[in-house]
Every structure is written in C-alpha cells, then in structure tokens.
Write an enzyme that holds these catalytic residues in place. Structure first.
Site, PDB file in Angstrom:
ATOM      1  N   SER A   1       0.830  -1.196   0.000  1.00  0.00           N
ATOM      2  CA  SER A   1       0.000   0.000   0.000  1.00  0.00           C
ATOM      3  C   SER A   1       0.873   1.256   0.000  1.00  0.00           C
ATOM      4  O   SER A   1       1.704   1.438  -0.889  1.00  0.00           O
ATOM      5  CB  SER A   1      -0.961  -0.039   1.190  1.00  0.00           C
ATOM      6  OG  SER A   1      -1.969   0.928   1.062  1.00  0.00           O
TER       7      SER A   1
ATOM      8  N   GLU B   1      -9.582  -4.207  -6.316  1.00  0.00           N
ATOM      9  CA  GLU B   1      -9.061  -3.004  -5.658  1.00  0.00           C
ATOM     10  C   GLU B   1      -9.311  -1.712  -6.434  1.00  0.00           C
ATOM     11  O   GLU B   1      -9.193  -1.688  -7.668  1.00  0.00           O
ATOM     12  CB  GLU B   1      -7.549  -3.147  -5.454  1.00  0.00           C
ATOM     13  CG  GLU B   1      -7.138  -4.251  -4.513  1.00  0.00           C
ATOM     14  CD  GLU B   1      -5.696  -4.111  -4.082  1.00  0.00           C
ATOM     15  OE1 GLU B   1      -5.301  -2.986  -3.726  1.00  0.00           O
ATOM     16  OE2 GLU B   1      -4.975  -5.112  -4.099  1.00  0.00           O
TER      17      GLU B   1
ATOM     18  N   HIS C   1      -7.549  -5.547  -0.974  1.00  0.00           N
ATOM     19  CA  HIS C   1      -6.336  -4.753  -0.801  1.00  0.00           C
ATOM     20  C   HIS C   1      -5.384  -5.389   0.213  1.00  0.00           C
ATOM     21  O   HIS C   1      -5.746  -5.629   1.360  1.00  0.00           O
ATOM     22  CB  HIS C   1      -6.721  -3.346  -0.340  1.00  0.00           C
ATOM     23  CG  HIS C   1      -5.570  -2.417  -0.134  1.00  0.00           C
ATOM     24  ND1 HIS C   1      -4.796  -1.946  -1.174  1.00  0.00           N
ATOM     25  CD2 HIS C   1      -5.050  -1.863   0.999  1.00  0.00           C
ATOM     26  CE1 HIS C   1      -3.869  -1.138  -0.698  1.00  0.00           C
ATOM     27  NE2 HIS C   1      -3.988  -1.084   0.621  1.00  0.00           N
TER      28      HIS C   1
END
Length: 302
Positions: A149, A244, A274
């Site tokens: 991320s 996502e 995610h």
C-alpha cells in the site's frame, strides 16, 4: 473463486469501510484499532524481535534464527497504512513470514513518521536516511526491499531517490497493492469503489491522501511515484487484487516501467482485496506470501 475465509474477511472489511465513511476524523481510532489487530497476529516461533535504529530513525529488527549466519541477506520492509496509520508492530508478523520465505537473516522495519503530524516529505526522508545508514553499516550484505500500500509507494520513491543520487539499490523489490497515485484520478479509483471491500476513493481522500500530501501537488514524483521516471529500478514483482480501487496504480506502473526497460512482473489476483496477505485470514494469504518470498529469494548479490 475466493475461499470462504476470504469472502468472510471481505464482508468484515465492507462493514468497516462503511463505518469509517460515516464518521469524521478517525485518525486516533484507526491507529488504536490497527495496533491492536496487528499485535494479535501470531509471529513465527523462530523470529526474534528487538528495537533498534539507523540514520536517526527507530526501527524493528527481526532476526531469523533458522537462517545460517553466513546468509548475508537483509529484507527492508516498509509498512502501509495510508501514511497515517501503521507501524512495525502492526506488520511484524507479515514481514517476518515474507523474510523467512526470502531467506533473509534479518528483516528491518523503519518506524517512519506519519501524517497528519508529519506530511510529505517526512516519510520519504525517513526511509531514505534509514536505508543509507543501514547499507553503510552492512556493506557486505545483499538488500531486498518490500512494502504494501503506502509502503509500496515509499519503496518506489526510495529507489528513485537512490537512483538519482547514484547510490546502491536493492537487488529486488516486491510491491503488494502499492498506492502510487495520490491524485486519485485513475479509472479504477472510481469504477471499483463498490467492488473494493476495503477502500474507495472517498475514504482514501478523506482519511489519508489530503493529510499526507498537504500543500504538495499530487503529481509530485516522490509523492505519487507513478508520475516519476522509472528507468533503472530493480527487478520488481507487483501483486494486486482484481477488486481493488488501486488496481490501475499497479497496471499503469507496470506498463510504464516496462516501457522504460524495468524488469517488472505484474500479477493480478482474481477476487481478492487490498493487501490481503498482510491479514493472514485465508489460504490465499499463505500462498501469496510463499510465492513472493520465493521470488525475492532468487535475488543475486551484485
């Protein structure tokens, strides 16, 4: 089709996403919940953890006691959390398992500064200073790099900075669901909002992007490395889930990197959410960790 455990996990995250969207500033709450949840994920038995530092940045140092002392490979892992939440404690179990599979004797996780208290470029400055000091302290070691991320975005920003200053880069880089475009203008940032059980564009902007970006233009190459020159980056593996909102971050990064002669492999995992391996709640998580670690283990010392 995702496993039953994976589907149950996504259902839980959908409820959490709607709750966060219904509230105002959730920074303190998100930090408490993330720290609590991360501390409850079981660590591998053969991992020893201690606090340390490098370059003026505090860090967690994980030692893999099952790896021979002759194996001089270090994994640097940059945790995610939207640049606002997260710490080495929240991601230590995932980083440990990834490092095991990668054959790393040590896994280092810098505790970089977070927004909104410390907006861009604080996080980038911290990871660059940390990397430089750690490499200097371990000149005979091979370094591999990974992050998920926001941590994935930091990995790319770190490598861009190192390349520009003609400094050593990692042998290989693994990006899991990387957040590479804080402008939030890609197609899937909007089109995948209902399919993504974990994030949507409004949540990213409300609780993360605006805090980290501050007054910096969103297309700044170290803030949103999708807009950077990517030539010279190390061999890179990218994992992303098909549901996502950040799917286009990975696809556009892979396309651009290939055009600039970067050895990049993009794998889109059908039906997954995610950064799924971090949570270790479904069999898909274990499979992905094993695959990513084995790919990192193929790195060759230069």
């Amino acid at each position: 089709m995702p496993s039953i455990r994976a589907r149950l996990t996504m259902l839980f995250f959908s409820v959490q996403k709607n709750f966060l969207l219904s509230r105002g500033d959730n920074t303190r709450l998100m930090r408490r919940v993330t720290e609590f949840a991360g501390s409850r994920i079981r660590m591998p038995r053969n991992i020893r953890m201690e606090r340390s530092s490098a370059g003026g940045v505090t860090a967690a140092r994980l030692t893999n006691t099952h790896v021979s002392a002759k194996r001089q490979r270090i994994l640097v892992y940059l945790h995610g959390g939207g640049y606002v939440v997260g710490s080495p404690m929240t991601h230590r179990a995932f980083a440990a398992r990834l490092g095991q599979r990668a054959g790393a004797g040590e896994i280092w996780m810098p505790d970089y500064r977070l927004a909104p208290e410390h907006p861009f470029p604080a996080a980038v400055d911290d990871v660059v200073n940390f990397w430089r000091a750690l490499v200097k302290q371990n000149p005979k070691h091979e370094f591999i790099l990974a992050g998920e991320s926001a941590g994935g975005g930091l990995c790319v920003s770190l490598c861009i900075t190192l390349r520009e200053n003609q400094e050593p880069l990692p042998s290989r880089m693994y990006l899991l669901s990387p957040w590479l475009d804080l402008s939030l203008n890609s197609r899937t940032h909007t089109s995948q909002g209902k399919r993504d059980p974990f994030l949507n564009r409004a949540l990213l902007e409300k609780h993360f992007a605006r805090f980290y970006a501050g007054e910096t233009p969103r297309e700044h190459p170290l803030l949103s490395p999708l807009f950077a020159d990517l030539h010279g980056l190390p061999p890179t593996l990218v994992h992303v889930g098909s549901r996502e909102v950040l799917l286009d971050d990975s696809r556009q990064f892979a396309d651009k990197a290939r055009k600039q002669n970067v050895d990049v492999t993009l794998e889109i995992h059908t039906g997954l959410w995610h950064a799924w391996p971090v949570f270790q709640t479904a069999p898909e998580c274990t499979v992905t960790i094993r695959h990513a670690g084995e790919w990192l283990a193929k790195a060759n010392r230069k």
